[in-house]
Design a protein around this motif. Sequence first.
Motif, PDB file in Angstrom:
ATOM      1  N   MET A  96      56.246  29.102  39.832  1.00 17.90           N
ATOM      2  CA  MET A  96      56.721  29.972  38.767  1.00 17.90           C
ATOM      3  C   MET A  96      57.948  30.743  39.274  1.00 17.90           C
ATOM      4  SD  MET A  96      54.542  32.846  36.845  1.00 17.90           S
ATOM      5  CE  MET A  96      55.099  33.511  35.348  1.00 17.90           C
ATOM      6  N   THR A  97      58.953  30.830  38.463  1.00 12.66           N
ATOM      7  CA  THR A  97      60.182  31.530  38.822  1.00 12.66           C
ATOM      8  C   THR A  97      60.073  33.004  38.473  1.00 12.66           C
ATOM      9  OG1 THR A  97      61.478  29.546  38.385  1.00 12.66           O
ATOM     10  CG2 THR A  97      62.665  31.628  38.410  1.00 12.66           C
ATOM     11  N   THR A  98      60.456  33.853  39.407  1.00 15.07           N
ATOM     12  CA  THR A  98      60.474  35.293  39.160  1.00 15.07           C
ATOM     13  C   THR A  98      61.804  35.656  38.530  1.00 15.07           C
ATOM     14  OG1 THR A  98      59.059  35.669  41.064  1.00 15.07           O
ATOM     15  CG2 THR A  98      60.263  37.570  40.219  1.00 15.07           C
ATOM     16  N   ARG A  99      61.775  36.377  37.444  1.00  8.85           N
ATOM     17  CA  ARG A  99      62.988  36.815  36.745  1.00  8.85           C
ATOM     18  C   ARG A  99      63.276  38.262  37.095  1.00  8.85           C
ATOM     19  NH1 ARG A  99      65.697  32.625  34.176  1.00  8.85           N
ATOM     20  NH2 ARG A  99      64.122  31.162  33.454  1.00  8.85           N
ATOM     21  N   TYR A 100      64.518  38.522  37.452  1.00  9.35           N
ATOM     22  CA  TYR A 100      64.979  39.865  37.792  1.00  9.35           C
ATOM     23  C   TYR A 100      66.028  40.302  36.791  1.00  9.35           C
ATOM     24  CZ  TYR A 100      62.722  39.080  42.280  1.00  9.35           C
ATOM     25  OH  TYR A 100      61.794  38.837  43.252  1.00  9.35           O
ATOM     26  N   LEU A 101      66.149  41.613  36.626  1.00 16.20           N
ATOM     27  CA  LEU A 101      67.199  42.184  35.779  1.00 16.20           C
ATOM     28  C   LEU A 101      68.424  42.479  36.632  1.00 16.20           C
ATOM     29  CD1 LEU A 101      65.017  44.812  33.876  1.00 16.20           C
ATOM     30  CD2 LEU A 101      65.858  42.635  32.964  1.00 16.20           C
ATOM     31  N   SER A 102      69.576  42.072  36.152  1.00 19.19           N
ATOM     32  CA  SER A 102      70.837  42.463  36.776  1.00 19.19           C
ATOM     33  C   SER A 102      71.167  43.882  36.318  1.00 19.19           C
ATOM     34  CB  SER A 102      71.944  41.517  36.320  1.00 19.19           C
ATOM     35  OG  SER A 102      72.136  41.658  34.914  1.00 19.19           O
ATOM     36  N   LEU A 103      72.267  44.434  36.801  1.00 18.79           N
ATOM     37  CA  LEU A 103      72.682  45.758  36.302  1.00 18.79           C
ATOM     38  C   LEU A 103      72.884  45.729  34.794  1.00 18.79           C
ATOM     39  CD1 LEU A 103      75.093  47.009  39.088  1.00 18.79           C
ATOM     40  CD2 LEU A 103      72.940  48.048  38.388  1.00 18.79           C
ATOM     41  N   ASN A 104      73.461  44.641  34.281  1.00 18.98           N
ATOM     42  CA  ASN A 104      73.626  44.534  32.821  1.00 18.98           C
ATOM     43  C   ASN A 104      72.271  44.482  32.119  1.00 18.98           C
ATOM     44  OD1 ASN A 104      76.408  44.577  32.960  1.00 18.98           O
ATOM     45  ND2 ASN A 104      76.627  42.357  32.853  1.00 18.98           N
ATOM     46  N   GLY A 105      71.317  43.781  32.717  1.00 22.94           N
ATOM     47  CA  GLY A 105      69.974  43.715  32.146  1.00 22.94           C
ATOM     48  C   GLY A 105      69.273  45.059  32.170  1.00 22.94           C
ATOM     49  N   VAL A 106      69.445  45.804  33.268  1.00 26.88           N
ATOM     50  CA  VAL A 106      68.886  47.149  33.365  1.00 26.88           C
ATOM     51  C   VAL A 106      69.478  48.025  32.269  1.00 26.88           C
ATOM     52  CG1 VAL A 106      68.821  49.255  34.772  1.00 26.88           C
ATOM     53  CG2 VAL A 106      68.379  47.034  35.830  1.00 26.88           C
ATOM     54  N   ALA A 107      70.799  47.964  32.133  1.00 23.16           N
ATOM     55  CA  ALA A 107      71.487  48.778  31.123  1.00 23.16           C
ATOM     56  C   ALA A 107      70.959  48.477  29.730  1.00 23.16           C
ATOM     57  CB  ALA A 107      72.995  48.531  31.193  1.00 23.16           C
ATOM     58  N   GLU A 108      70.837  47.206  29.406  1.00 25.88           N
ATOM     59  CA  GLU A 108      70.352  46.819  28.078  1.00 25.88           C
ATOM     60  C   GLU A 108      68.911  47.266  27.860  1.00 25.88           C
ATOM     61  OE1 GLU A 108      69.413  42.683  25.797  1.00 25.88           O
ATOM     62  OE2 GLU A 108      71.291  42.782  26.930  1.00 25.88           O
ATOM     63  N   ARG A 109      68.089  47.136  28.886  1.00 30.66           N
ATOM     64  CA  ARG A 109      66.663  47.471  28.758  1.00 30.66           C
ATOM     65  C   ARG A 109      66.436  48.958  28.512  1.00 30.66           C
ATOM     66  NH1 ARG A 109      62.440  44.077  29.941  1.00 30.66           N
ATOM     67  NH2 ARG A 109      60.427  45.091  30.137  1.00 30.66           N
ATOM     68  N   VAL A 110      67.240  49.823  29.147  1.00 34.50           N
ATOM     69  CA  VAL A 110      67.003  51.263  29.006  1.00 34.50           C
ATOM     70  C   VAL A 110      67.991  51.952  28.074  1.00 34.50           C
ATOM     71  CG1 VAL A 110      65.842  51.426  31.229  1.00 34.50           C
ATOM     72  CG2 VAL A 110      68.272  51.931  31.095  1.00 34.50           C
ATOM     73  N   GLY A 111      68.960  51.206  27.530  1.00 41.68           N
ATOM     74  CA  GLY A 111      69.867  51.783  26.542  1.00 41.68           C
ATOM     75  C   GLY A 111      70.994  52.614  27.131  1.00 41.68           C
ATOM     76  N   ILE A 112      71.524  52.181  28.279  1.00 42.82           N
ATOM     77  CA  ILE A 112      72.683  52.842  28.872  1.00 42.82           C
ATOM     78  C   ILE A 112      73.787  51.806  29.023  1.00 42.82           C
ATOM     79  CG2 ILE A 112      71.360  54.638  30.064  1.00 42.82           C
ATOM     80  CD1 ILE A 112      71.535  53.003  32.632  1.00 42.82           C
ATOM     81  N   SER A 113      74.992  52.253  29.323  1.00 41.25           N
ATOM     82  CA  SER A 113      76.087  51.297  29.496  1.00 41.25           C
ATOM     83  C   SER A 113      75.980  50.641  30.872  1.00 41.25           C
ATOM     84  CB  SER A 113      77.437  52.005  29.362  1.00 41.25           C
ATOM     85  OG  SER A 113      77.717  52.770  30.520  1.00 41.25           O
ATOM     86  N   PRO A 114      76.548  49.434  31.016  1.00 41.21           N
ATOM     87  CA  PRO A 114      76.568  48.799  32.334  1.00 41.21           C
ATOM     88  C   PRO A 114      77.279  49.651  33.388  1.00 41.21           C
ATOM     89  CG  PRO A 114      77.050  47.186  30.645  1.00 41.21           C
ATOM     90  CD  PRO A 114      77.039  48.534  29.970  1.00 41.21           C
ATOM     91  N   THR A 115      78.309  50.376  32.989  1.00 39.34           N
ATOM     92  CA  THR A 115      79.013  51.258  33.930  1.00 39.34           C
ATOM     93  C   THR A 115      78.086  52.361  34.422  1.00 39.34           C
ATOM     94  OG1 THR A 115      81.105  50.798  32.835  1.00 39.34           O
ATOM     95  CG2 THR A 115      81.018  52.769  34.210  1.00 39.34           C
ATOM     96  N   THR A 116      77.303  52.941  33.522  1.00 34.75           N
ATOM     97  CA  THR A 116      76.346  53.973  33.904  1.00 34.75           C
ATOM     98  C   THR A 116      75.280  53.398  34.825  1.00 34.75           C
ATOM     99  OG1 THR A 116      76.747  55.203  31.874  1.00 34.75           O
ATOM    100  CG2 THR A 116      74.671  55.660  33.025  1.00 34.75           C
ATOM    101  N   ALA A 117      74.797  52.192  34.533  1.00 34.36           N
ATOM    102  CA  ALA A 117      73.796  51.550  35.397  1.00 34.36           C
ATOM    103  C   ALA A 117      74.351  51.357  36.806  1.00 34.36           C
ATOM    104  CB  ALA A 117      73.355  50.217  34.806  1.00 34.36           C
ATOM    105  N   LYS A 118      75.603  50.935  36.918  1.00 37.18           N
ATOM    106  CA  LYS A 118      76.217  50.753  38.240  1.00 37.18           C
ATOM    107  C   LYS A 118      76.344  52.090  38.959  1.00 37.18           C
ATOM    108  CE  LYS A 118      80.060  48.725  40.783  1.00 37.18           C
ATOM    109  NZ  LYS A 118      79.709  49.519  41.895  1.00 37.18           N
ATOM    110  N   THR A 119      76.763  53.120  38.239  1.00 36.26           N
ATOM    111  CA  THR A 119      76.865  54.455  38.837  1.00 36.26           C
ATOM    112  C   THR A 119      75.506  54.919  39.325  1.00 36.26           C
ATOM    113  OG1 THR A 119      78.743  55.026  37.429  1.00 36.26           O
ATOM    114  CG2 THR A 119      77.514  56.863  38.393  1.00 36.26           C
ATOM    115  N   TYR A 120      74.460  54.757  38.492  1.00 41.31           N
ATOM    116  CA  TYR A 120      73.110  55.141  38.891  1.00 41.31           C
ATOM    117  C   TYR A 120      72.668  54.386  40.144  1.00 41.31           C
ATOM    118  CZ  TYR A 120      72.047  57.639  34.486  1.00 41.31           C
ATOM    119  OH  TYR A 120      72.013  58.515  33.436  1.00 41.31           O
ATOM    120  N   SER A 121      72.985  53.108  40.219  1.00 37.75           N
ATOM    121  CA  SER A 121      72.610  52.318  41.383  1.00 37.75           C
ATOM    122  C   SER A 121      73.373  52.768  42.627  1.00 37.75           C
ATOM    123  CB  SER A 121      72.879  50.836  41.119  1.00 37.75           C
ATOM    124  OG  SER A 121      72.565  50.069  42.246  1.00 37.75           O
ATOM    125  N   ASP A 122      74.668  52.969  42.477  1.00 38.75           N
ATOM    126  CA  ASP A 122      75.510  53.357  43.619  1.00 38.75           C
ATOM    127  C   ASP A 122      75.136  54.718  44.180  1.00 38.75           C
ATOM    128  OD1 ASP A 122      76.854  50.964  43.361  1.00 38.75           O
ATOM    129  OD2 ASP A 122      78.635  51.839  42.418  1.00 38.75           O
TER     130      ASP A 122
END
Length: 75
Positions: free
Chosen positions: A1-27
């Motif tokens: 079975m393949t494990t699926r991960y969320l990218s920064l874009n996926g994280v952003a979409e899932r929680v309703g923030i912009s991809p730029t904000t997700a990258k800032t939060y990660s950094d």
Amino acid sequence: MTTRYLSLNGVAERVGISPTTAKTYSDDGRLPAPDAIIGKEPRITRGWLPETIDAWNAARPGRGGRPRKEPRNEE
């Protein structure tokens, strides 16, 4: 079975923030540590399990500012 991960874009979409904000939060350490890292610096790809992001999102304080103040009793 393949494990699926969320990218920064996926994280952003899932929680309703912009991809730029997700990258800032990660950094700056506001996102949890990634569950997977692929590649090596400077071109790494980070991935989070959906349940990791769901738990983080449920526990983070209010969005867009300070938490609400409790109403004062004027007795």
